[in-house]
Scaffold this motif. Structure first.
Motif, short mmCIF file in Angstrom:
data_model
loop_
_atom_site.label_atom_id
_atom_site.label_comp_id
_atom_site.label_asym_id
_atom_site.label_seq_id
_atom_site.Cartn_x
_atom_site.Cartn_y
_atom_site.Cartn_z
N PHE A 12 0.82 -1.20 0.00
CA PHE A 12 0.00 0.00 0.00
C PHE A 12 0.86 1.26 0.00
O PHE A 12 0.47 2.27 -0.57
N LEU A 13 2.02 1.15 0.63
CA LEU A 13 2.95 2.28 0.60
C LEU A 13 3.37 2.57 -0.85
O LEU A 13 3.32 3.71 -1.32
N VAL A 14 3.78 1.52 -1.54
CA VAL A 14 4.22 1.69 -2.93
C VAL A 14 3.07 2.21 -3.79
O VAL A 14 3.23 3.16 -4.56
N MET A 15 1.87 1.62 -3.62
CA MET A 15 0.74 2.07 -4.44
C MET A 15 0.42 3.53 -4.16
O MET A 15 0.08 4.28 -5.07
N THR A 16 0.51 3.93 -2.87
CA THR A 16 0.22 5.32 -2.53
C THR A 16 1.21 6.26 -3.22
O THR A 16 0.82 7.25 -3.82
N ILE A 17 2.49 5.88 -3.13
CA ILE A 17 3.50 6.77 -3.73
C ILE A 17 3.31 6.88 -5.23
O ILE A 17 3.30 7.96 -5.80
N ILE A 18 3.09 5.73 -5.89
CA ILE A 18 3.05 5.81 -7.35
C ILE A 18 1.67 6.17 -7.87
O ILE A 18 1.50 6.38 -9.06
N LEU A 19 0.65 6.25 -7.02
CA LEU A 19 -0.68 6.63 -7.52
C LEU A 19 -1.18 7.94 -6.93
O LEU A 19 -1.61 8.83 -7.67
N VAL A 20 -1.12 8.05 -5.60
CA VAL A 20 -1.73 9.23 -4.98
C VAL A 20 -0.96 10.48 -5.38
O VAL A 20 -1.56 11.50 -5.69
N TYR A 21 0.36 10.38 -5.40
CA TYR A 21 1.13 11.55 -5.78
C TYR A 21 0.79 12.01 -7.21
O TYR A 21 0.45 13.19 -7.40
N PRO A 22 0.83 11.13 -8.19
CA PRO A 22 0.46 11.57 -9.54
C PRO A 22 -0.96 12.12 -9.61
O PRO A 22 -1.21 13.12 -10.28
N LEU A 23 -1.90 11.46 -8.89
CA LEU A 23 -3.28 11.94 -8.95
C LEU A 23 -3.40 13.33 -8.34
O LEU A 23 -4.10 14.20 -8.87
N ALA A 24 -2.71 13.55 -7.22
CA ALA A 24 -2.74 14.87 -6.59
C ALA A 24 -2.09 15.90 -7.51
O ALA A 24 -2.60 17.00 -7.69
N TYR A 25 -0.99 15.49 -8.11
CA TYR A 25 -0.29 16.39 -9.01
C TYR A 25 -1.17 16.76 -10.20
O TYR A 25 -1.20 17.91 -10.63
N SER A 26 -1.90 15.77 -10.69
CA SER A 26 -2.73 16.02 -11.85
C SER A 26 -3.91 16.93 -11.49
O SER A 26 -4.33 17.75 -12.30
N LEU A 27 -4.41 16.81 -10.25
CA LEU A 27 -5.46 17.72 -9.79
C LEU A 27 -4.92 19.15 -9.77
O LEU A 27 -5.56 20.09 -10.25
N TRP A 28 -3.71 19.29 -9.21
CA TRP A 28 -3.06 20.60 -9.16
C TRP A 28 -2.87 21.15 -10.58
O TRP A 28 -3.16 22.29 -10.87
N LEU A 29 -2.41 20.26 -11.45
CA LEU A 29 -2.12 20.64 -12.83
C LEU A 29 -3.39 21.13 -13.53
O LEU A 29 -3.33 22.01 -14.39
N SER A 30 -4.54 20.56 -13.16
CA SER A 30 -5.77 20.89 -13.88
C SER A 30 -6.19 22.34 -13.61
O SER A 30 -7.03 22.87 -14.32
N PHE A 31 -5.62 22.97 -12.56
CA PHE A 31 -5.93 24.38 -12.29
C PHE A 31 -4.81 25.30 -12.78
O PHE A 31 -4.76 26.46 -12.45
N HIS A 32 -3.87 24.72 -13.53
CA HIS A 32 -2.73 25.51 -13.99
C HIS A 32 -2.57 25.39 -15.51
O HIS A 32 -3.15 24.51 -16.12
N ARG A 33 -1.76 26.32 -16.03
CA ARG A 33 -1.48 26.23 -17.46
C ARG A 33 -0.13 25.58 -17.67
O ARG A 33 0.89 26.05 -17.20
N TRP A 34 -0.14 24.44 -18.34
CA TRP A 34 1.10 23.73 -18.67
C TRP A 34 1.04 23.39 -20.15
O TRP A 34 0.32 22.48 -20.56
N THR A 35 1.76 24.14 -20.96
CA THR A 35 1.86 23.77 -22.36
C THR A 35 3.34 23.70 -22.71
O THR A 35 4.17 24.25 -22.00
N LEU A 36 3.62 22.99 -23.79
CA LEU A 36 5.02 22.76 -24.16
C LEU A 36 5.75 24.08 -24.38
O LEU A 36 6.91 24.22 -24.07
#
Lengths: 277, 305
Positions: B30-54
């Protein structure tokens, strides 16, 4: 023959005919792919389709020329094997924990492990791409191994719970009374008994990694590319090289078919995430 | 004092150890799953309120509030992809269920070479999706594909399987049905074989015909299995990417552009990752809603028995 028996006889024939039809329909596209892979590229599109021809290895030779294919084959193999080993270790341990202990919140914890299997891969790959980009891990095998763990750990966990449940607790308890630690009892008593289940889980996890495309196409480039991405590289801007696609596709499918037949007893269980025993 | 407190202390220690023992087995994964899933999901939530283009991400990733979401919901293409996804999911799963049920009933008879038949029909489900997509693309080729050739031989006109916006979605459905019907069938078969025999004998004695038995006995008794099978098919069809991507790449004219392909296009062709993250979150919410609905239905089905 009485009319009643005749009717039963005819029904039986009808059932066999329909089942054979299902088998043929399931296999026909795959057989067609294999046949195409041995055709001369010029014959791929001849109409009416030629079924009798001199088989040639030309497509295979073209795919294997240059040594790139071997490299990507090795990538696929290393990524799939490493992911499977890690997932089996972590997921297997957790499955043992769920199978042997009753504690508060166990049910919800177990259920939460289903969520990663439900998440659309495309939704995780966006942040993973930025993450691996920042860590300078893009186009490395590590990026793939780490992202494949998101679906192989839950798979191993759910499948192995069922297999551990099948092992009677009494066997371990007897060993522990005789002075084994719990970990010792797990390794010496239960592990040999769940070995077939472990093998089936390993095969399934391996196949999921072996077949994966989306993560691989986004996270890798020339270095860490895996076989499914390599197959698509034969769709060039100028032409789709069907002969090479058929040959490389056939080579990718060979281990899949072998493993699927080997583990067929457990496939439905694995594909339904342990919902069916 | 000492002789009394000593065993007491070790008792509580042992109790504590026993309480955390499951953690030793469960925590690592569960530790591994949290690190590799929750972090990306949280990051992606943050990203959805920001502008990130190439083009702009080197200068910084500014906070833009709900702009990505506003843009998303006012995009007709996004609504189009939602409509296509739901049409595809609904039709594909419905056809797979009907055909799968039929196949399960057929396989439930005492057949020879049962194991072989089961493993052969399950092969499509195990195959590499890339290979499946490309093989069918070859079979469905308008001019040179053998599907059209044999249709012509049988006296039918050629069908624009992949190039007509009206038909392409059906072709994707055909491939998905080919790919996964056997899985539905084998799941239902496992359910059929675990049903008790007594109700069926009683029905036979009462003179029920096979159609009555199926609708009033088999289907209700099988509800649990059916719901689980449908749940996984719904979720997996909703997530589908690679088969569609290689078969049609979302075309022609976006006729087969599912949400996954829509996100792929914005994320990895235009590299607008903030926008793609916003779309991802909408997709995740829809998926969670489907899962919750089905989980409730399964829970209710469980209480019936």
């Amino acid at each position: 023959m009485s009319p009643y028996r005749l009717l039963r006889y005819l029904t039986r024939i009808g059932i066999y005919v329909l089942v054979m039809l299902a088998v043929i329909l399931s296999l026909a596209p795959l057989v067609y792919l294999f046949i195409t892979s041995f055709k001369d590229p010029n014959l791929t599109f001849t109409l009416p389709p030629v079924w009798v021809f001199e088989p040639t290895l030309q497509n295979y030779r073209e795919v294997l020329a240059g040594g790139q294919f071997e490299k990507y084959f090795l990538n696929s193999l290393v990524v799939a094997l490493s992911t499977t080993a890690i997932a089996l270790l972590l997921g297997g341990l957790a499955a043992y924990g769920f199978s042997r202990f009753r504690f508060r919140g166990a049910f919800w914890l177990r259920m939460s492990a289903l969520v990663p299997q439900m998440l659309p891969p495309i939704t995780i790959i966006v942040p993973l791409y930025v993450l691996f980009n920042g860590l300078r891990l893009l186009d490395t095998r590590w990026a793939l191994i780490i992202s494949y763990l998101t679906f192989t750990i839950p798979l191993a966990l759910w499948m192995m719970i069922g297999f551990f449940d099948d092992v009677p607790v009494e066997l371990e308890e007897a060993a522990m009374i005789d002075g084994c630690t719990r970990l010792g009892a797990l390794v010496r008593i239960s592990l040999p008994l769940v070995a077939p289940g472990l093998a089936a889980t390993a095969i399934l996890a391996f196949l999921y990694c072996w077949n994966e495309f989306l993560y691989a196409v986004i996270l890798t480039g020339r270095e860490a590319r895996t076989l499914p991405v390599t197959i698509t590289s034969f769709m060039t801007n100028r032409a789709i090289l069907w002969g090479r696609i058929a040959a490389s596709g056939s080579m990718v499918l060979v281990p899949v078919l072998a493993f699927a037949l080997l583990a067929q007893r457990y496939l439905v269980r694995g594909l339904s995430r342990g919902a069916i025993k | 004092m000492l002789p009394v407190s000593q065993p007491l202390r070790s008792l509580t220690l042992r109790k504590f150890l026993r309480r955390v023992e499951p953690g030793f087995y469960i925590a690592p994964s569960f530790l591994v799953m949290t690190i590799i899933l929750v972090y990306p999901l949280a990051y992606s939530l943050w990203l959805s309120f920001h502008r990130w283009t190439l083009r702009t991400f080197k200068q910084g990733i500014p906070f833009i509030g709900l702009e990505n979401y506003q843009q998303l919901f006012s995009s007709p293409e996004f609504w189009n992809s939602l409509r296509i996804t739901f049409t595809f999911v609904f039709l594909a799963v419905a056809i797979e269920f009907v055909l799968g049920m039929g196949l399960a009933l057929l396989l439930n008879h005492d057949l020879k070479a049962k194991g072989l038949i089961r493993s052969l029909i399950l092969l499509p489900m195990m195959c590499t999706n890339v290979v499946i997509g490309l093989t069918w693309r070859l079979l469905f080729n308008y001019e040179f594909g053998i599907v059209n050739y044999y249709l012509n031989q049988l006296g039918f006109a050629s069908v624009e399987w992949l190039s007509s916006p009206k038909i392409a979605l059906w072709s994707v459905i055909v491939v998905d049905v080919w790919n996964t019907t056997s899985f539905v069938a084998l799941m239902l078969l496992a359910g059929l074989q675990s049903l008790p025999e007594e109700p069926f004998e009683a029905a036979r004695i009462d003179g029920a015909n096979s159609i009555q038995t199926f609708f009033y006995l088999t289907l209700p008794l099988l509800r649990q299995t059916i719901l689980v099978a449908l749940l996984w098919r719904l979720i997996d069809t909703f997530r589908i990417f690679d088969v569609v991507y290689l078969l049609t790449a979302g075309g022609p004219a976006r006729a087969t552009e599912t949400v996954s392909i829509y996100i792929y296009r914005y994320g990895f062709q235009s590299f607008n990752l903030g926008f793609a993250s916003a779309a991802s979150y909408v997709m995740i919410l829809i998926m969670l809603a489907i899962a919750a609905l089905m989980a409730r239905a399964i829970g209710r089905a469980e209480t019936v028995y």
